[in-house]
Design a protein around this motif. Structure first.
Motif, PDB file in Angstrom:
ATOM      1  N   THR A 166       0.682  -1.428   0.035  1.00 44.01           N
ATOM      2  CA  THR A 166       0.194   0.006   0.071  1.00 44.01           C
ATOM      3  C   THR A 166       0.788   1.179  -0.012  1.00 44.01           C
ATOM      4  OG1 THR A 166       0.087   0.022   2.427  1.00 44.01           O
ATOM      5  CG2 THR A 166      -1.827  -1.125   1.320  1.00 44.01           C
ATOM      6  N   SER A 167       2.324   1.422  -0.142  1.00 45.30           N
ATOM      7  CA  SER A 167       3.099   2.436   0.148  1.00 45.30           C
ATOM      8  C   SER A 167       2.707   3.555  -0.727  1.00 45.30           C
ATOM      9  CB  SER A 167       4.605   2.080  -0.181  1.00 45.30           C
ATOM     10  OG  SER A 167       4.818   0.905   0.806  1.00 45.30           O
ATOM     11  N   GLY A 168       2.318   3.083  -2.056  1.00 41.73           N
ATOM     12  CA  GLY A 168       1.879   4.441  -3.033  1.00 41.73           C
ATOM     13  C   GLY A 168       0.650   5.087  -2.722  1.00 41.73           C
ATOM     14  N   GLY A 169      -0.323   4.203  -2.039  1.00 42.47           N
ATOM     15  CA  GLY A 169      -1.674   4.363  -1.996  1.00 42.47           C
ATOM     16  C   GLY A 169      -2.624   3.871  -2.975  1.00 42.47           C
ATOM     17  N   ILE A 170      -3.818   3.544  -2.445  1.00 40.57           N
ATOM     18  CA  ILE A 170      -4.736   2.940  -3.324  1.00 40.57           C
ATOM     19  C   ILE A 170      -6.184   3.652  -3.277  1.00 40.57           C
ATOM     20  CG2 ILE A 170      -6.167   0.771  -3.889  1.00 40.57           C
ATOM     21  CD1 ILE A 170      -3.877  -0.611  -2.483  1.00 40.57           C
ATOM     22  N   LYS A 171      -6.472   4.245  -4.429  1.00 39.06           N
ATOM     23  CA  LYS A 171      -7.684   5.160  -4.180  1.00 39.06           C
ATOM     24  C   LYS A 171      -8.475   5.191  -5.419  1.00 39.06           C
ATOM     25  CE  LYS A 171      -5.094   9.313  -5.688  1.00 39.06           C
ATOM     26  NZ  LYS A 171      -4.473  10.522  -5.330  1.00 39.06           N
ATOM     27  N   ASP A 172      -9.654   5.758  -5.249  1.00 43.18           N
ATOM     28  CA  ASP A 172     -10.777   5.921  -6.353  1.00 43.18           C
ATOM     29  C   ASP A 172     -11.083   4.553  -7.060  1.00 43.18           C
ATOM     30  OD1 ASP A 172     -11.005   8.384  -5.884  1.00 43.18           O
ATOM     31  OD2 ASP A 172      -9.392   9.011  -7.312  1.00 43.18           O
ATOM     32  N   VAL A 173     -11.565   3.658  -6.451  1.00 45.08           N
ATOM     33  CA  VAL A 173     -11.841   2.116  -6.961  1.00 45.08           C
ATOM     34  C   VAL A 173     -13.380   1.882  -6.786  1.00 45.08           C
ATOM     35  CG1 VAL A 173     -11.404  -0.204  -6.234  1.00 45.08           C
ATOM     36  CG2 VAL A 173      -9.566   1.448  -5.956  1.00 45.08           C
ATOM     37  N   GLU A 174     -14.075   1.264  -8.092  1.00 45.94           N
ATOM     38  CA  GLU A 174     -15.416   1.006  -7.869  1.00 45.94           C
ATOM     39  C   GLU A 174     -15.403  -0.445  -8.309  1.00 45.94           C
ATOM     40  OE1 GLU A 174     -19.677   1.861  -8.318  1.00 45.94           O
ATOM     41  OE2 GLU A 174     -17.695   3.280  -7.630  1.00 45.94           O
ATOM     42  N   VAL A 175     -16.080  -1.303  -7.547  1.00 49.95           N
ATOM     43  CA  VAL A 175     -16.110  -2.918  -7.705  1.00 49.95           C
ATOM     44  C   VAL A 175     -17.499  -3.130  -7.385  1.00 49.95           C
ATOM     45  CG1 VAL A 175     -15.479  -5.099  -6.802  1.00 49.95           C
ATOM     46  CG2 VAL A 175     -13.848  -3.100  -6.709  1.00 49.95           C
ATOM     47  N   TYR A 176     -18.210  -4.071  -8.435  1.00 50.47           N
ATOM     48  CA  TYR A 176     -19.714  -4.261  -8.315  1.00 50.47           C
ATOM     49  C   TYR A 176     -19.895  -5.524  -9.084  1.00 50.47           C
ATOM     50  CZ  TYR A 176     -19.875  -1.735 -12.606  1.00 50.47           C
ATOM     51  OH  TYR A 176     -20.167  -1.316 -14.012  1.00 50.47           O
ATOM     52  N   ASN A 177     -21.025  -6.448  -8.615  1.00 50.66           N
ATOM     53  CA  ASN A 177     -21.491  -7.506  -9.399  1.00 50.66           C
ATOM     54  C   ASN A 177     -20.358  -8.373  -9.591  1.00 50.66           C
ATOM     55  OD1 ASN A 177     -23.738  -6.190  -9.710  1.00 50.66           O
ATOM     56  ND2 ASN A 177     -23.581  -5.909 -11.901  1.00 50.66           N
ATOM     57  N   LEU A 178     -19.667  -8.839  -8.325  1.00 51.37           N
ATOM     58  CA  LEU A 178     -18.722  -9.943  -8.163  1.00 51.37           C
ATOM     59  C   LEU A 178     -19.461 -11.160  -7.271  1.00 51.37           C
ATOM     60  CD1 LEU A 178     -16.905  -7.802  -9.125  1.00 51.37           C
ATOM     61  CD2 LEU A 178     -15.279  -8.495  -7.533  1.00 51.37           C
ATOM     62  N   LYS A 179     -18.632 -12.412  -7.657  1.00 47.25           N
ATOM     63  CA  LYS A 179     -19.317 -13.568  -6.833  1.00 47.25           C
ATOM     64  C   LYS A 179     -17.925 -14.202  -6.506  1.00 47.25           C
ATOM     65  CE  LYS A 179     -23.642 -14.114  -9.552  1.00 47.25           C
ATOM     66  NZ  LYS A 179     -24.400 -15.058 -10.227  1.00 47.25           N
TER      67      LYS A 179
END
Length: 475
Positions: free
Chosen positions: A302-315
């Motif tokens: 995570t050192s550089g950052g994780i941002k603006d993520v959209e996750v949907y309709n997963l099983k």
């Protein structure tokens, strides 16, 4: 001579202003993925080149590479194969080339490491020399792999090498070094590239990570199948890793692996903080995970950052952890602005998990004071990170519309005293589980219509939570 009137000028200005406004108001989610595709019609048949045999016994690397080079030199087009099996080492795609692996075609990775030249890359969070992948997008644009055929990496060879080394390392306190000292071949690497596509193919038995998207932008991964649990369960056989990359679209994929299925990363410890490049503007939807470490995992790098993520309709079906946030106290970086919704899961160990101190034996590098002649990449991993720089943060996380059946644990959220999990929102969740779980060290947790039905009649163990809100929930 054409005369431009004031009316024409004003009209043009209005059109320009409207176009600019539309561009500004278009959401980032609508701009992810490849913005071009190599669609030139000229074709290059690999079987026309000298030395090609489609029996899986004769090494075809040079012929495949020559077809790719010729295609790119001609301005682009499609490289394709007659049905059969083609033994290969590292292949390097070029601009404007569509490598088409049609149904009935299999590329098979040779197990000889000499056929994978070492390149400078990033592996598991640090930059170092590592074998090139079977197929490589390196510093290119407008390229693709498509088709209904397959790539078999023959990864079992690498799994056995790894387990042998790890068995020797673990008693010496070197578990953390195992993944870096046993060099294993990735199946597909997309690095420093843009506007490229991976579509339709089946990837089998990866030796290490299957698809690694690194330092790249506007990449689409669509409709691929990953089957790594063939003839065993290989270590670190991640499905799709998105690593310090931006504007990425992943959709319609089916992953069966033995580590994280869909994973977002941005570097490890001092080296990741040095690079300081985020993973951002990611959309993942309409996908399935089977066996594996995480349906959707953010971290542990995570050192550089994780941002603006959209996750949907997963099983998720039989995955270890479905929704997973993880880091370590030497990583630093922030996971933020994450929206995960409309997820179905069954037979998972943990439905939702967050940990800031994940897997200490792997996360923290150390050696004895009398250790000498250590490798260069060990020195990188042993570089100290201050407690302030190493402290990770998770904030502004929304999880909603979750259906979970037959879980072992519903929720395990564990912040720490000096880094609370901030502004987590859980809404419209129904879980059937053996036990409820734990939530500790959060700030601004909001539960709305969250129902947990536990076999042991337990409730969520709540400790050290600030500004907690609950509505219409039973947990």
């Amino acid at each position: 001579m054409f005369k431009i009137s004031k009316k024409h000028i004003l009209l043009s200005l209005v059109i320009l202003a409207t176009t600019a406004l539309n561009a500004e108001t278009e959401s980032w989610q609508e701009q992810v993925g490849a913005q071009s595709f190599p669609n030139k019609t000229e074709t290059f048949l690999v079987n026309d080149y000298d030395g090609v045999k489609n029996n899986g016994l004769i090494l075809c690397t040079k012929a495949i590479q020559k077809a790719i080079d010729d295609c790119s030199a001609a301005g682009g087009g499609k490289v394709y194969f007659k049905p059969g099996t083609y033994l290969t080492g590292s292949i390097f795609l070029k601009d404007n080339v569509n490598l088409c692996i049609d149904e009935g075609v299999e590329l098979r990775g040779i197990i000889d490491l000499e056929e994978y030249p070492e390149i400078y890359t990033r592996v598991a969070g640090i930059e170092m020399k590592w074998p090139a992948a079977i197929i490589n997008f390196l510093n290119i644009k407008n390229a693709a792999i498509t088709g209904k055929g397959s790539i078999h990496a023959q990864g079992r060879y690498h799994w056995e090498r790894y387990w042998k080394l790890r068995q020797a390392y673990t008693p010496k306190g070197l578990r953390w070094a195992s993944d870096y000292d046993c060099k294993r071949v990735r199946t597909i690497l997309v690095s420093n590239s843009k506007n490229s596509t991976i579509q339709g193919i089946t990837l089998k038995q990866a030796g290490f990570w299957t698809v690694h998207v690194l330092y790249s932008n506007h990449i689409t991964v669509d409709g691929i199948t990953i089957q790594n649990n063939i003839d065993g369960h290989g270590p670190s056989t991640d499905g799709i890793d998105l690593d310090s990359s931006s504007d990425i679209l992943v959709k319609n994929c089916d992953i069966d692996c033995n580590d994280d299925n869909f994973c977002l990363k941005s570097g490890r410890d001092a080296d990741g903080l040095r690079v300081n490049r985020p993973c951002e503007r990611i959309v993942i939807h309409n996908c399935i995970s089977r066996k594996g470490g995480g349906l959707i995992t953010l971290g542990s790098e995570t050192s550089g950052g994780i941002k603006d993520v959209e996750v949907y309709n997963l099983k998720a079906n039989g995955t270890n952890i479905a929704i997973r946030f993880k880091s370590a106290l030497t990583r630093g970086g922030t996971i933020e602005n994450i929206n995960i919704h409309d997820i179905e899961m069954k037979n998972v160990d943990i439905a939702i998990s967050a940990s800031l101190n994940w897997n200490p034996s792997y996360s923290y590098a150390s050696v004895g004071k009398d250790t000498k002649d250590i490798p260069k990449h060990w020195k990188v991993m042993l570089e100290k990170v201050s407690p302030e720089d190493g402290l990770p943060h998770f904030k502004n996380i929304s999880v909603s519309n979750i259906e979970a059946k037959n879980c072992k644990t519903a929720i395990s959220l564990r912040g720490i005293e000096n880094s609370h999990l901030e502004n987590f929102s859980f809404k419209n969740m129904e879980m059937t589980t053996k036990s409820a779980g734990v939530i500790e060290y959060t700030d601004g947790l909001n539960l709305n219509n969250v129902v947990i039905n536990s076999e042991d009649n337990s409730s969520i163990k709540m400790e050290n939570n600030k500004k907690f809100k609950e509505k219409n929930s039973n947990f």
